[in-house]
Scaffold this motif. Structure first.
Motif, PDB file in Angstrom:
ATOM      1  N   ARG A  73      -2.094  -2.866  -8.125  1.00  0.00           N
ATOM      2  CA  ARG A  73      -2.970  -3.681  -7.604  1.00  0.00           C
ATOM      3  C   ARG A  73      -3.022  -3.810  -6.001  1.00  0.00           C
ATOM      4  O   ARG A  73      -3.803  -3.661  -5.344  1.00  0.00           O
ATOM      5  CB  ARG A  73      -3.107  -5.200  -8.122  1.00  0.00           C
ATOM      6  N   ILE A 113     -13.521  -2.754  -7.444  1.00  0.00           N
ATOM      7  CA  ILE A 113     -12.127  -3.203  -7.344  1.00  0.00           C
ATOM      8  C   ILE A 113     -11.939  -4.588  -7.297  1.00  0.00           C
ATOM      9  O   ILE A 113     -10.878  -4.899  -7.941  1.00  0.00           O
ATOM     10  CB  ILE A 113     -12.039  -2.946  -5.525  1.00  0.00           C
ATOM     11  N   ARG A 122      -1.455  -1.684  -3.981  1.00  0.00           N
ATOM     12  CA  ARG A 122      -1.829  -0.454  -3.513  1.00  0.00           C
ATOM     13  C   ARG A 122      -3.250  -0.059  -3.407  1.00  0.00           C
ATOM     14  O   ARG A 122      -3.787   0.244  -2.463  1.00  0.00           O
ATOM     15  CB  ARG A 122      -1.111   0.596  -4.291  1.00  0.00           C
ATOM     16  N   GLU A 123      -4.048  -0.733  -4.738  1.00  0.00           N
ATOM     17  CA  GLU A 123      -5.432  -0.471  -4.669  1.00  0.00           C
ATOM     18  C   GLU A 123      -6.229  -1.374  -3.614  1.00  0.00           C
ATOM     19  O   GLU A 123      -7.049  -0.979  -2.997  1.00  0.00           O
ATOM     20  CB  GLU A 123      -6.055  -0.821  -5.992  1.00  0.00           C
ATOM     21  N   THR A 128      -6.960  -8.061   5.778  1.00  0.00           N
ATOM     22  CA  THR A 128      -7.477  -7.314   7.001  1.00  0.00           C
ATOM     23  C   THR A 128      -8.693  -8.228   7.268  1.00  0.00           C
ATOM     24  O   THR A 128      -9.108  -9.169   6.461  1.00  0.00           O
ATOM     25  CB  THR A 128      -7.899  -5.789   6.601  1.00  0.00           C
ATOM     26  N   GLU A 184      -4.881  -2.359  -0.883  1.00  0.00           N
ATOM     27  CA  GLU A 184      -4.688  -1.516   0.529  1.00  0.00           C
ATOM     28  C   GLU A 184      -5.459  -0.542   0.777  1.00  0.00           C
ATOM     29  O   GLU A 184      -6.221  -0.513   1.786  1.00  0.00           O
ATOM     30  CB  GLU A 184      -2.998  -1.411   0.762  1.00  0.00           C
ATOM     31  N   GLU A 185      -5.740   0.380  -0.209  1.00  0.00           N
ATOM     32  CA  GLU A 185      -6.495   1.658   0.090  1.00  0.00           C
ATOM     33  C   GLU A 185      -7.943   1.095   0.291  1.00  0.00           C
ATOM     34  O   GLU A 185      -8.853   1.885   0.626  1.00  0.00           O
ATOM     35  CB  GLU A 185      -6.206   2.468  -1.573  1.00  0.00           C
ATOM     36  N   ALA A 186      -8.513  -0.043  -0.612  1.00  0.00           N
ATOM     37  CA  ALA A 186      -9.703  -0.620  -0.437  1.00  0.00           C
ATOM     38  C   ALA A 186      -9.623  -1.224   1.173  1.00  0.00           C
ATOM     39  O   ALA A 186     -10.886  -1.547   1.285  1.00  0.00           O
ATOM     40  CB  ALA A 186      -9.995  -1.388  -1.276  1.00  0.00           C
ATOM     41  N   GLY A 187      -8.743  -1.214   1.641  1.00  0.00           N
ATOM     42  CA  GLY A 187      -8.951  -1.849   3.131  1.00  0.00           C
ATOM     43  C   GLY A 187      -8.809  -3.503   3.100  1.00  0.00           C
ATOM     44  O   GLY A 187      -9.416  -3.986   4.078  1.00  0.00           O
ATOM     45  N   HIS A 224      -3.023  -5.438   4.118  1.00  0.00           N
ATOM     46  CA  HIS A 224      -2.297  -4.292   4.675  1.00  0.00           C
ATOM     47  C   HIS A 224      -0.832  -4.940   4.620  1.00  0.00           C
ATOM     48  O   HIS A 224      -0.693  -6.261   4.863  1.00  0.00           O
ATOM     49  CB  HIS A 224      -2.503  -3.900   6.256  1.00  0.00           C
ATOM     50  N   THR A 245      -6.669  -8.742  -9.791  1.00  0.00           N
ATOM     51  CA  THR A 245      -6.896  -8.598  -8.459  1.00  0.00           C
ATOM     52  C   THR A 245      -7.352  -9.820  -7.521  1.00  0.00           C
ATOM     53  O   THR A 245      -6.904 -10.037  -6.509  1.00  0.00           O
ATOM     54  CB  THR A 245      -7.992  -7.610  -8.188  1.00  0.00           C
ATOM     55  N   TRP A 299       2.373  -9.294   2.608  1.00  0.00           N
ATOM     56  CA  TRP A 299       0.903  -8.675   2.620  1.00  0.00           C
ATOM     57  C   TRP A 299      -0.183  -9.476   3.503  1.00  0.00           C
ATOM     58  O   TRP A 299       0.100 -10.855   3.063  1.00  0.00           O
ATOM     59  CB  TRP A 299       0.397  -8.705   1.163  1.00  0.00           C
TER      60      TRP A 299
END
Length: 142
Positions: free
Chosen positions: A68, A29, A70-71, A95, A73-76, A79, A35, A92
């Motif tokens: 990126r 990730i 979205r990735e 977390t 966010e999906e990786a936590g 948010h 990133t 953005w």
């Protein structure tokens, strides 16, 4: 046996066997193009809106930034916080998991400031994190 740079003796062997190397998982990730710079913007520079991030990173296309974000966010790691619905305004935020990337970013910053000073600073003089952020950084990464 090969010598470990950390211990000077034996290789670094974990007490629990890995199903897969944690570095491998993290790099899947964090190692994607843009990133770490997106995380830098959000975490360290408080640049947390889509167009502001895009403007801060010349060459980053809106499509790749969307991917990126979205990735991440999906990786936590981040948010989306909706500030306003119409017109839609999103910021953005990191977390708790995302905040754990800050020492990684600071370690990379320290490494770059020490070993690539000739490219980073006009005077070519290496800097520590304490030099760059007096009284603000106590991570022990410099």
């Amino acid at each position: 046996m090969p010598r470990s740079r950390l211990t000077g003796e034996q290789p670094l062997v974990p007490t629990t066997e890995f199903k897969i190397c944690p570095i491998h998982i993290a790099v899947n990730i964090l190692g994607k193009k843009w990133t770490l710079l997106i995380l830098r913007d959000i975490a360290l520079l408080n640049i947390n809106r889509f167009n502001r991030i895009r403007r801060s990173l010349p060459g980053l296309t809106p499509r790749v930034l969307t991917l990126r974000l979205r990735e991440l966010e999906e990786a936590g790691l981040i948010h989306a916080s909706i500030i306003r619905e119409s017109p839609r305004v999103v910021e953005w935020m990191l977390t708790e998991k995302g905040k754990d990337t800050i020492p990684i970013l600071m370690s990379i910053l320290a490494f770059g400031a020490k070993w690539y000073a000739d490219e980073i600073f006009e005077d070519h003089r290496p800097r520590t994190l304490e030099d760059l952020y007096p009284g603000r950084v106590h991570e022990g990464t410099d």
